[in-house]
Design a protein around this motif. Structure first.
Motif, mmCIF file in Angstrom:
data_model
loop_
_atom_site.group_PDB
_atom_site.id
_atom_site.type_symbol
_atom_site.label_atom_id
_atom_site.label_comp_id
_atom_site.label_asym_id
_atom_site.label_seq_id
_atom_site.Cartn_x
_atom_site.Cartn_y
_atom_site.Cartn_z
ATOM 1 N N TYR A 67 -50.718 95.705 -28.228
ATOM 2 C CA TYR A 67 -50.996 95.964 -26.813
ATOM 3 C C TYR A 67 -50.632 94.744 -25.960
ATOM 4 O O TYR A 67 -49.967 94.868 -24.921
ATOM 5 C CB TYR A 67 -52.471 96.317 -26.641
ATOM 6 C CG TYR A 67 -52.953 96.267 -25.211
ATOM 7 C CD1 TYR A 67 -52.597 97.270 -24.304
ATOM 8 C CD2 TYR A 67 -53.761 95.224 -24.772
ATOM 9 C CE1 TYR A 67 -53.044 97.223 -22.991
ATOM 10 C CE2 TYR A 67 -54.204 95.176 -23.456
ATOM 11 C CZ TYR A 67 -53.844 96.184 -22.573
ATOM 12 O OH TYR A 67 -54.280 96.122 -21.277
ATOM 13 N N ARG A 93 -47.412 94.547 -23.192
ATOM 14 C CA ARG A 93 -47.621 94.139 -21.799
ATOM 15 C C ARG A 93 -46.672 93.007 -21.413
ATOM 16 O O ARG A 93 -46.128 92.985 -20.306
ATOM 17 C CB ARG A 93 -49.069 93.691 -21.581
ATOM 18 C CG ARG A 93 -50.064 94.824 -21.509
ATOM 19 C CD ARG A 93 -51.359 94.375 -20.870
ATOM 20 N NE ARG A 93 -51.146 93.892 -19.516
ATOM 21 C CZ ARG A 93 -52.116 93.407 -18.748
ATOM 22 N NH1 ARG A 93 -53.350 93.322 -19.218
ATOM 23 N NH2 ARG A 93 -51.858 92.983 -17.526
ATOM 24 N N SER A 94 -46.462 92.074 -22.343
ATOM 25 C CA SER A 94 -45.545 90.967 -22.059
ATOM 26 C C SER A 94 -44.100 91.444 -21.974
ATOM 27 O O SER A 94 -43.338 90.988 -21.130
ATOM 28 C CB SER A 94 -45.665 89.892 -23.153
ATOM 29 O OG SER A 94 -46.957 89.329 -23.174
ATOM 30 N N GLU A 130 -43.612 93.540 -18.655
ATOM 31 C CA GLU A 130 -44.012 92.904 -17.405
ATOM 32 C C GLU A 130 -42.782 92.714 -16.538
ATOM 33 O O GLU A 130 -41.781 92.137 -16.957
ATOM 34 C CB GLU A 130 -44.668 91.549 -17.700
ATOM 35 C CG GLU A 130 -45.181 90.830 -16.464
ATOM 36 C CD GLU A 130 -45.813 89.510 -16.846
ATOM 37 O OE1 GLU A 130 -45.066 88.522 -16.985
ATOM 38 O OE2 GLU A 130 -47.040 89.467 -17.033
ATOM 39 N N GLY A 151 -43.524 88.678 -26.245
ATOM 40 C CA GLY A 151 -44.102 89.997 -26.494
ATOM 41 C C GLY A 151 -43.662 90.574 -27.825
ATOM 42 O O GLY A 151 -44.455 91.185 -28.552
#
Length: 208
Positions: free
Chosen positions: A86, A90-91, A94, A193
């Motif tokens: 997760y 997100r990274s 982004e 990420g």
């Protein structure tokens, strides 16, 4: 207390272990390089707090219960893997502006510490380490076994945190230079990420 010779042997093994580029080192490196030295230090301290919790759980035997139950082990492992994936996704997704500056603010030290602690607590391999490694240096004839486990566990926390702090400071300085380059910054979050996702997948598929 363990004998001095046992402690010295334990510390020698420990130093070699904690400086090996494992998940703790990689997570600290990733966080410090993207969000700065303070976030890296907070990540290091968060991992250390997670290891303190694992030490206490090993002493009271809760970790042993998790390790004895296949279902409990699987549940904790999948939770930890899912959490890492997760964070990684997100990274990766982004958004980045044309100037290379992320639309979202850099992660705060408090959030970095909280994420690192939770990721470490949800890693059943850490519980396995404390249950399998620490007892090898415990001598029942030297006194209270629980106290010996506690001392050994806290020594691990101190040495391990020192290692990740060194990585945080070094990576934070390098990361500041990298973040000044828009071209590098544009891909930095995606690389970090991907690292988080890889660690999560690795944890999910590791055998018991």
């Amino acid at each position: 207390m363990p004998e001095m010779t046992v402690l010295l042997t334990y510390l020698a093994v420990l130093v070699g272990f904690v400086f090996f580029p494992g998940p703790s080192i990689l997570l600290t490196l990733a966080r410090a390089s993207t969000s700065g030295t303070r976030a890296g230090i907070a990540t290091s301290l968060g991992i250390g707090l997670g290891d303190v919790i694992h030490t206490l759980l090993a002493v009271v035997g809760v970790s042993a219960i998790v390790m004895a139950s296949a279902n409990a082990f699987l549940a904790v492992k999948l939770l930890g893997a899912g959490y890492l994936i997760y964070i990684g996704l997100r990274s990766i997704f982004e958004r980045t502006s044309l100037q290379g500056q992320p639309d979202l603010p850099l992660i705060t030290p408090r959030k970095a510490s909280r994420q690192a602690c939770l990721a470490e607590v949800l890693n059943p391999k850490s519980a396995m380490f404390f249950l399998a490694f620490l007892p090898q240096f415990v001598a029942p004839d030297q006194g209270n076994v629980a106290l010996q486990l506690l001392v050994l566990g806290l020594l691990f926390v101190v040495v391990g945190t020192a290692a990740t702090l060194l990585v945080a400071v070094g990576a934070g300085a390098i990361g500041a230079t990298l973040r000044s380059n828009p071209a590098i910054q544009r891909w930095q979050g995606k690389v970090v990420g991907t690292l988080y996702c890889a660690l999560g997948v690795r944890l999910a598929f590791q055998p018991r």
